[in-house]
Write an enzyme that holds these catalytic residues in place. Sequence first.
Site, PDB file in Angstrom:
ATOM      1  N   SER A 154       0.961  -1.300   0.007  1.00 60.08           N
ATOM      2  CA  SER A 154       0.070   0.106   0.037  1.00 60.08           C
ATOM      3  C   SER A 154       1.000   1.210  -0.059  1.00 60.08           C
ATOM      4  O   SER A 154       1.829   1.346   0.735  1.00 60.08           O
ATOM      5  CB  SER A 154      -0.763  -0.041   1.138  1.00 60.08           C
ATOM      6  OG  SER A 154      -1.396  -1.143   1.514  1.00 60.08           O
ATOM      7  N   ASP A 163       0.561   3.793  10.151  1.00 66.49           N
ATOM      8  CA  ASP A 163       0.164   3.247   8.633  1.00 66.49           C
ATOM      9  C   ASP A 163      -1.510   3.422   8.520  1.00 66.49           C
ATOM     10  O   ASP A 163      -2.073   2.657   7.947  1.00 66.49           O
ATOM     11  CB  ASP A 163       0.606   1.988   8.617  1.00 66.49           C
ATOM     12  CG  ASP A 163       2.191   1.747   8.790  1.00 66.49           C
ATOM     13  OD1 ASP A 163       2.598   2.637   8.013  1.00 66.49           O
ATOM     14  OD2 ASP A 163       2.561   0.541   9.117  1.00 66.49           O
TER      15      ASP A 163
HETATM   16  C1  GAR Z   1       9.825  -1.976   2.360  1.00 62.69           C
HETATM   17  O1  GAR Z   1       8.966  -3.509   1.900  1.00 62.69           O
HETATM   18  C2  GAR Z   1       8.797  -0.977   3.184  1.00 62.69           C
HETATM   19  O2  GAR Z   1       7.386  -1.291   2.608  1.00 62.69           O
HETATM   20  C3  GAR Z   1       8.976  -1.749   4.553  1.00 62.69           C
HETATM   21  O3  GAR Z   1      10.143  -1.918   4.696  1.00 62.69           O
HETATM   22  C4  GAR Z   1      10.870  -2.230   3.350  1.00 62.69           C
HETATM   23  C5  GAR Z   1      11.974  -1.297   3.183  1.00 62.69           C
HETATM   24  O4  GAR Z   1      12.692  -1.889   2.183  1.00 62.69           O
HETATM   25  N1  GAR Z   1       8.396  -0.609   5.406  1.00 62.69           N
HETATM   26  C6  GAR Z   1       7.656  -0.994   6.563  1.00 62.69           C
HETATM   27  O5  GAR Z   1       7.517  -1.998   6.782  1.00 62.69           O
HETATM   28  C7  GAR Z   1       7.151   0.373   7.311  1.00 62.69           C
HETATM   29  N2  GAR Z   1       5.909   0.033   7.934  1.00 62.69           N
HETATM   30  P1  GAR Z   1      13.904  -1.118   1.385  1.00 62.69           P
HETATM   31  O6  GAR Z   1      14.591  -0.522   2.429  1.00 62.69           O
HETATM   32  O7  GAR Z   1      14.873  -2.225   0.526  1.00 62.69           O
HETATM   33  O8  GAR Z   1      13.354  -0.217   0.585  1.00 62.69           O
END
Ligand code: GAR
Length: 218
Positions: A154, A163
Site C-alpha cells: 500500500s 500506517d
Molecule cells: C519495504 O518493504 C517497506 O514497505 C517496509 O520496509 C521495506 C524497506 O525496504 N516498510 C515498512 O514496513 C514500514 N511500516 P527497502 O529498505 O529495501 O526499501
Amino acid sequence: MTSSTQPRPVPPAHAVAASHRLVVLVSGAGSNLAALLDAHRDPAYGARVVGVVSDRPGIAALDLARQAGVPTAVVALRDFPDRAAWDRALTEAVGVFSPDTVVCAGFMKLVGAAFLGRFGGRTVNTHPALLPSFPGAHGVRDALAYGVKVSGCSVIVVDDGVDAGPIIAQEAVPVADDDTEETLHERIKVVERRLLVDVVGRIARHGLDVDGRHARLG
Ligand code: GAR
C-alpha cells in the site's frame, strides 16, 4: 525572432514538472530508494530525489544515495533528549532540501507533530501489506502469521496514526503455502517498487487530491 505579440513557446510538460523535489526517508537496505533513483534519471519522470534522510548511520540506503550523488543527512533518535526534539531535528533536516513531496521508503520511525505540521499532506509512505490490515513494523510477518492467502503493498498519505492515512494505491500479491517472511517480502518488494515509483511520478506530474479518507491521483 519571436515578436512580443506572438505567444511564448510552452516548455514540454516534463521540463516544468522535473522541478518536483523529493526527499526520501530511509532506515535500511534502500531498494525502494534505488528504484526512485533509477526513475529520476529520466527527465520525463517529473521528479528528482534532492535529499535522502535516515534515522540510522551506516545503512546501505545511504551508500546508494551517495553513489547517485544525492546529499544525505542522518538524524538518529539516540542523539536527542526526547522524541519531540528528534522530530524537530528531522523536520529541519528535511526542510533544508525544500521538498515538494517526502517519501517514506522503508523509514521505520513514526514522524511527529512538528514534521506533520510542515510536511503533512505531502508525505507518503509505502507499506508491505494491504492496509488497514497489518500496519506497523512487521506487516509481512503479521499477515503470514494470520494465514492470509493474499497480501500486497500500500502507498498511503502519512498522518498521525500508524500506517493509518488515506490510501493512494494498493496492489495484491498472492501468498504461497511455503512462503516464509523473507520469500513473501521479496515478492512484495518487487511489486512495491514499481507501485511506489508509479505513484510518486504521478503525484509529481499530476498532483494528489486528498479529501478525508479519499486520496486520488490527479
Ligand atoms: C519495504 O518493504 C517497506 O514497505 C517496509 O520496509 C521495506 C524497506 O525496504 N516498510 C515498512 O514496513 C514500514 N511500516 P527497502 O529498505 O529495501 O526499501
